[in-house]
Every structure is written in structure tokens, then in C-alpha cells.
Design an enzyme around this catalytic site. Structure first.
Site, short mmCIF file in Angstrom:
data_model
loop_
_atom_site.label_atom_id
_atom_site.label_comp_id
_atom_site.label_asym_id
_atom_site.label_seq_id
_atom_site.Cartn_x
_atom_site.Cartn_y
_atom_site.Cartn_z
N ARG A 87 -1.58 8.60 -14.23
CA ARG A 87 -1.87 9.47 -13.08
C ARG A 87 -1.74 10.93 -13.48
O ARG A 87 -2.59 11.77 -13.14
CB ARG A 87 -0.89 9.16 -11.94
N GLU B 111 0.56 1.62 -4.15
CA GLU B 111 0.28 0.27 -4.65
C GLU B 111 1.41 -0.20 -5.55
O GLU B 111 1.88 -1.34 -5.45
CB GLU B 111 -1.05 0.25 -5.41
N GLU B 112 1.87 0.67 -6.44
CA GLU B 112 2.96 0.31 -7.34
C GLU B 112 4.21 -0.08 -6.56
O GLU B 112 4.87 -1.08 -6.85
CB GLU B 112 3.26 1.48 -8.27
N GLY B 113 4.53 0.70 -5.54
CA GLY B 113 5.71 0.41 -4.74
C GLY B 113 5.59 -0.86 -3.94
O GLY B 113 6.52 -1.68 -3.88
#
Length: 414
Positions: free
Chosen positions: A129, A167-169
């Protein structure tokens, strides 16, 4: 007289054979049992391309799934040598080459006949990112090279992408609750069912370049940028999730170093290194970190002689940052601190976003209807086999009787 006796025996044997034949006929036809053949397994591969390193997770689940979502287990995890793929900004081909040893390992695990149907993903997190924000061209070159390397293998490669912080979380939240059986549980009825009357847990993730918080709130989420929806095992979940880029441990230490304009001898390790992940009170954690950070460099080196110098150097800053993030950032206090459970694995499965990612994706993988066969019960087979054996003995006896009735010229005696 003897001829009549032989004929009587012959007719009696024929009658018994007829009765036994009818019995076998009914045993074979009724009752029948519909049985399912064992289901085969499916496999999935997920690359976790983090800011500091990359790992390949190999997952497996039954092809028939459960309520639409696969019951996934972790088969293997392979750590890629070298730094994260974002570190290959000036050597994009090196990023692709670094993945191949782990792909070779995966091919040795997955059956050859199933490799081409194995869904394979690469998800990049905060490191990529940041690179995409700094130089999008270099980021695309890195993605092109890792995609090219994976495409050389006989798998169903479905692309490389940068996961958003949310999304990662949220995928990490799925992983945690799946492993702790708050989403689905194997019941006494010997089937996977939605875990009723079980409270789902929130998830906190501190990565190298970002940190995430995800939980199921008791109210409606007004900000759509911090809300996410999932349907897992037949149940809907509406979550609050937020990611803080540049507030991961590595980036936080970089910012601290930049502010101090020097190397800093008070930078040491993390909470686990200080044995602070076993449910100690907040006061105990604060006191331990304070004691460690006020120790001299000589004392620390003598106490941990085998620890790497850079890890030992960063422990104070890393543990202090974690404490500050949880207490001042997320507002945990002396009462709620005990609700935090610091874990790296649950049931020998790594806690991270990749398992949640695969669980969510299996919603889109078509399930296979178990192959079924029609067969007899074991008791029917046993009875039919015994009766057939008796029939064969009677037939043999009947043939013997007939042969004994023949004269030397081959004609029956009347």
C-alpha cells in the site's frame, strides 16, 4: 427301489435349491441402503505478502462444504526467504523468484490431479500500500513479476492484489472467530452447525506497517467506510473495522527514529519477549516494561546473551508502543485489559488474515454433491453369501447323485 430313492433325493434337492434361490433374491433386493462415498478434499493457496516478509499458506477443506462455507484446515505454511515483496521495488524480478521455493513445496503436497483446480491468491498488505502511494509504477512491476512466477505453476491463479486495511482487519476477525469456534462448531449430532448463544470476539492486529481493529458493534454503523458485511455458515455478520496505515510497529519505530535524529539505545523487544502475554494485569505489564526500559544496555545484554542485537535494541520501543496503542489509542483500561488475549496460533493454526480470506472465498467455490451408491447392509450380504454357499453344495451333491445313476454306457438306469 434304489432308482426311486435317488429320484426322491434329486427332487428334494431341487426343491431346497428353489427355496434358497428365492431367499437370496429377496435378500439382494430388499432392503437396500443409500450410502455416500467419502468426499475428496479441495486445496487452496494464499500468499501473505506483508511489509517485512511473505508466507505461503496451504489450506484444505472437504469438497461438500458446510452451510456454504468450507471447513478449512491449515496443511502447511512456508516462509519465503528474504524481505517483503515491497522491498523489491528496484528489483521486481527478484520478488517473483523469491516465491518459487515455497510453490515447489506446495506442489509436493497437493495431489497432481488436483493442482490445476487449486485456487491460488496473493494478497499484499501495508507494505505494498505504501509503495503504491509512493511509486505506483514500481508497485505494478512487482505485481507483474510475482504474477508471472505463480502463473508458471499448474494452479488456478486468481490474481495478486493489494488488500485494503479494512479487508485485512475483517479477514483477521474471521480467522480468530473461526478458530475459537464462535462461527461454527462440530455438534454432538456429528455435524457442523452455527454456534448459537456464543459471543463473537473482536480482533486487534499489529502489523509491520499498519494496525487494525475489528469487532461486531451493538449499534448500526453510520460510517460506511468502516463497515463490512459477511455471510458465513448461513449467518450474516455486520462488522466495524478500521485500519491505521503507518501505525504498525516497524513504521512507528521509523517515525520515532526520525524524530530523535539518532540511534537509540533504549529500543528493545515486544510483549511476548517480556513474557507479558499470559493474562497479567495492566499494572503488572506497565511495571515490567518500565523496569526493562530503565535497565542499562550492559545489563540487558548480559540477561539475554543469545538474542540478536537489533531485536534486543527494539524491545523497549516496541513494547512501549504496543502498550500506548492499546491504552491511549484503543482505550483499554485496568478492567478491560484482561479481556485481551495475545495469541499467535490457535489449535496449531496461525492467526492472521489469510485463513479468513480463504474462508470467505470458499463461499464462491462451488461445492460438490457427495457421490452416492446403493448397496446392501452388511447383515444381508452375510446371509446371502451363506445361502449361496449352501446352494453350491446342494448343486454339487445333486450332480453327484445324477452321475451315480448312470450306467457304464452313459445311459440312466430305469
Amino acid at each position: 427301489m434304489q432308482t426311486r430313492l435317488f429320484r426322491a433325493v434329486g427332487w428334494s434337492s431341487a426343491a431346497v435349491l428353489a427355496v434358497l434361490g428365492v431367499a437370496v433374491f429377496f435378500l439382494v433386493l430388499t432392503p437396500v441402503k443409500d450410502a455416500a462415498l467419502p468426499t475428496r478434499n479441495k486445496y487452496g493457496l494464499v500468499f501473505d505478502a506483508g511489509s517485512t516478509h511473505t508466507a505461503l499458506y496451504i489450506y484444505r477443506w472437504p469438497a461438500d462444504k458446510a452451510n456454504g462455507t468450507g471447513i478449512i484446515s491449515q496443511v502447511e505454511v512456508c516462509t519465503v526467504s528474504g524481505p517483503g515483496i515491497s522491498s523489491y521495488a528496484d528489483n521486481a524480478t527478484g520478488a517473483g523468484a523469491s516465491l518459487k521455493p515455497c510453490l515447489d513445496k506446495a506442489m509436493a503436497i497437493i495431489p497432481v490431479e488436483q493442482q490445476r483446480e487449486t485456487p491460488t491468491y496473493l494478497g499484499a498488505t501495508a507494505g505494498m500500500r505504501l509503495l503504491r502511494e509512493q511509486n505506483s509504477t514500481k508497485a505494478e512491476q512487482v505485481f507483474a513479476e510475482v504474477s508471472k512466477a505463480i502463473a508458471e505453476y499448474p494452479v488456478d491463479f486468481r490474481g495478486a492484489q493489494v488488500l485494503t486495511g479494512n479487508e485485512e482487519g475483517s479477514f483477521g476477525w474471521i480467522t480468530v472467530n473461526y478458530l475459537l469456534e464462535t462461527l461454527v462448531k462440530f455438534s454432538f449430532a456429528e455435524k457442523w452447525e452455527h454456534a448459537r448463544d456464543t459471543e463473537v470476539l473482536g480482533a486487534l492486529d499489529l502489523g509491520g506497517a499498519s494496525t487494525q481493529i475489528t469487532f461486531q458493534p451493538g449499534v448500526t454503523i453510520e460510517d460506511k467506510n468502516t463497515s463490512v458485511f459477511f455471510r458465513l455458515y448461513g449467518t450474516n455478520y455486520s462488522l466495524y473495522t478500521h485500519s491505521y496505515l503507518c501505525y504498525g510497529q516497524t513504521q512507528a519505530l521509523k517515525m520515532l527514529l526520525a524524530a530523535l535524529h539518532q540511534a537509540f539505545s533504549g529500543l528493545y523487544h515486544n510483549l511476548h519477549f517480556l513474557n507479558l502475554t499470559r493474562g497479567q494485569s495492566l499494572s503488572s505489564v506497565q511495571a515490567t516494561i518500565r523496569q526493562f526500559c530503565t535497565s542499562s544496555w550492559e545489563k540487558v545484554q548480559k540477561e539475554f546473551p543469545t538474542e540478536k542485537r537489533d531485536h534486543l535494541r527494539d524491545t523497549c520501543a516496541a513494547s512501549s508502543y504496543t502498550l500506548t496503542l492499546l491504552v491511549q489509542g484503543y482505550r483499554f483500561n485496568h478492567t478491560t485489559w484482561l479481556n485481551i488475549h495475545f495469541v499467535r496460533q490457535v489449535a496449531n493454526i496461525d492467526v492472521g488474515w489469510t485463513l479468513g480470506y480463504m474462508l470467505n472465498l470458499t463461499n464462491m467455490v462451488p461445492s460438490e454433491i457427495p457421490q452416492r451408491v446403493t448397496g446392501l447392509k452388511r447383515s444381508n450380504w452375510t446371509a446371502a453369501t451363506v445361502l449361496l454357499a449352501i446352494m453350491l453344495i446342494l448343486i454339487f451333491s445333486l450332480l453327484t447323485v445324477i452321475c451315480c445313476q448312470k450306467n457304464p454306457s452313459g445311459y440312466e438306469m430305469l
